[in-house]
Design a protein around this motif. Structure first.
Motif, short mmCIF file in Angstrom:
data_model
loop_
_atom_site.label_atom_id
_atom_site.label_comp_id
_atom_site.label_asym_id
_atom_site.label_seq_id
_atom_site.Cartn_x
_atom_site.Cartn_y
_atom_site.Cartn_z
N PRO A 317 0.74 -1.18 0.14
CA PRO A 317 0.12 -0.05 0.08
C PRO A 317 0.88 1.34 0.13
N GLU A 318 0.39 2.34 -0.68
CA GLU A 318 1.05 3.56 -0.48
C GLU A 318 1.21 4.23 0.73
N SER A 319 0.19 3.98 1.53
CA SER A 319 0.43 4.77 2.88
C SER A 319 -0.26 3.77 3.96
N VAL A 320 0.30 3.58 5.26
CA VAL A 320 -0.12 2.91 6.23
C VAL A 320 -0.19 3.75 7.69
N ASN A 321 -0.85 3.40 8.49
CA ASN A 321 -0.67 4.01 9.86
C ASN A 321 0.34 3.46 10.77
N ALA A 322 1.01 4.32 11.31
CA ALA A 322 1.89 3.91 12.25
C ALA A 322 1.62 3.04 13.30
N ASP A 324 0.74 -0.10 12.51
CA ASP A 324 -0.25 -1.07 12.27
C ASP A 324 0.67 -2.36 11.72
#
Length: 361
Positions: A317-322, A324
């Motif tokens: 994914p291009e972005s994830v939550n810190a 996770d």
């Protein structure tokens, strides 16, 4: 009665005339029964003594034996013209088991020449001479030597004749002597040629690539050298292609106790199964008495398939939550032809902390 007598006289005259013509020395060759010219042949000059002879043939010439050699002299005179004024002479020495001679190729070409004879002067002849070396363990006796002569008459007609002479050996062993422990010679150990070592570069031959085998051959005999060695190499797999110009390697001489190296290069097919193969060496050589011997040897070659493993990159994914946790799926493919063991995947990426190493096996 008178007519019969006249007829007989005429018949006698008819037969006498040709004989008279020949007696006067005409140079025309004598006709054969069918009217053609007589064939050209060679005859022994039995009246003269040539170098190497102790007496003429008419006086009972026999070959001279001295200094470990039998000197065989055969002077020949042709009764007609021979093409090129040359003849080819080949001596026949009989069976090897009982012969006192050292065997070799003694065939030679002899030219017509003015050869000096005893008493002065020369004779135009074909002087055939062979100095035949004698074996060290020869036996006394009388041995037959047959000299085969080949030539062509000036009209191309082949000429083939054989002349037989006898060599008397008196300086050898007594064939009738009783063998004893003291007089019986010990058996002579024949030289052996072995594969004393080898190296393969690379040590693991890779399918689809070349490799070179350096093979060391050793003469294990410390008393006899060998000569005229021919080494024939072959492989037990059709997937091996020899890169040398020939599969036969010639070695002129290998001294007693000496070693020599030969190199063979093969290229394997990409489809070559990974396993051990053998390069076989068939070796033929002569000992010091020109007796042909043989031996063989093998060199093992280990072939492996090249390792080709590819991994398909997973979608990230291009972005994830810190904080996770992000599962990733990897696909690993074995592109080679052999099994790959202990396959592991370790992920290293800035900002990501892998929970463990992925072990595939």
């Amino acid at each position: 009665m008178k007519r019969i007598s006249m007829l007989l006289a005429a018949l006698v005259l008819i037969f006498i005339l040709p004989a008279t013509a020949l007696a006067e020395g005409e140079e025309t060759p004598s006709p054969t029964d069918d009217g053609t010219a007589a064939a050209v042949s060679l005859e022994i000059d039995n009246a003269h003594v040539y170098e190497g002879m102790d007496k003429a043939f008419k006086d009972g010439y026999t070959p001279v034996v001295k200094d470990g050699k039998a000197i065989v002299v055969l002077p020949l005179i042709a009764n007609g013209e021979i093409m090129g004024n040359t003849v080819t002479a080949t001596p026949g020495l009989g069976a090897t088991a009982s012969s006192p001679f050292v065997y070799s190729n003694y065939q030679k070409t002899v030219n017509l020449d003015d050869n000096p004879v005893e008493g002065g002067g020369t004779v135009s002849s074909y002087l055939v001479r062979f100095d035949l070396p004698l074996s060290a363990d020869r036996y006394n006796g009388v041995y037959q030597v047959t000299i085969d002569i080949q030539a062509q008459a000036s009209d191309g007609t082949p000429i083939q004749q054989s002349f037989t002479m006898y060599v008397t050996i008196t300086d050898g062993q007594d064939p009738n002597a009783e063998p004893s422990a003291e007089t019986t010679p010990a058996p002579i150990s024949q030289p052996k040629i072995i594969v004393s070592g080898y190296s393969v570069n690379p040590s693991l031959a890779v399918a689809g690539e070349e490799f070179t085998a350096c093979i060391t051959l050793q003469n294990t005999n410390d008393k006899q050298s060998v000569q005229n060695m021919a080494v024939t190499v072959s492989c037990d797999s059709p997937n091996f292609a020899l890169q040398n110009e020939s599969n036969v390697i010639y070695i002129g001489k290998l001294s007693k106790g000496a070693e020599t190296d030969i190199e063979v290069t093969y290229k394997t097919d990409l489809e070559t199964p990974p396993q051990r193969y053998n390069i076989t060496l068939s070796i033929e050589y002569d000992n010091s008495d020109a007796q042909t011997l043989s031996s063989s040897g093998t060199v093992p070659i280990l072939v492996g398939q090249p390792l080709r493993v590819e991994m398909e990159t997973p979608q990230i994914p291009e972005s994830v939550n810190a904080g996770d946790t992000m599962p990733l799926s990897f696909q690993v493919m074995n592109m080679g032809r052999s099994t790959v063991y202990n396959v592991r995947i370790e992920l290293s990426a800035p900002g990501l902390i892998p929970s463990e190493t992925a072990f595939i096996g």
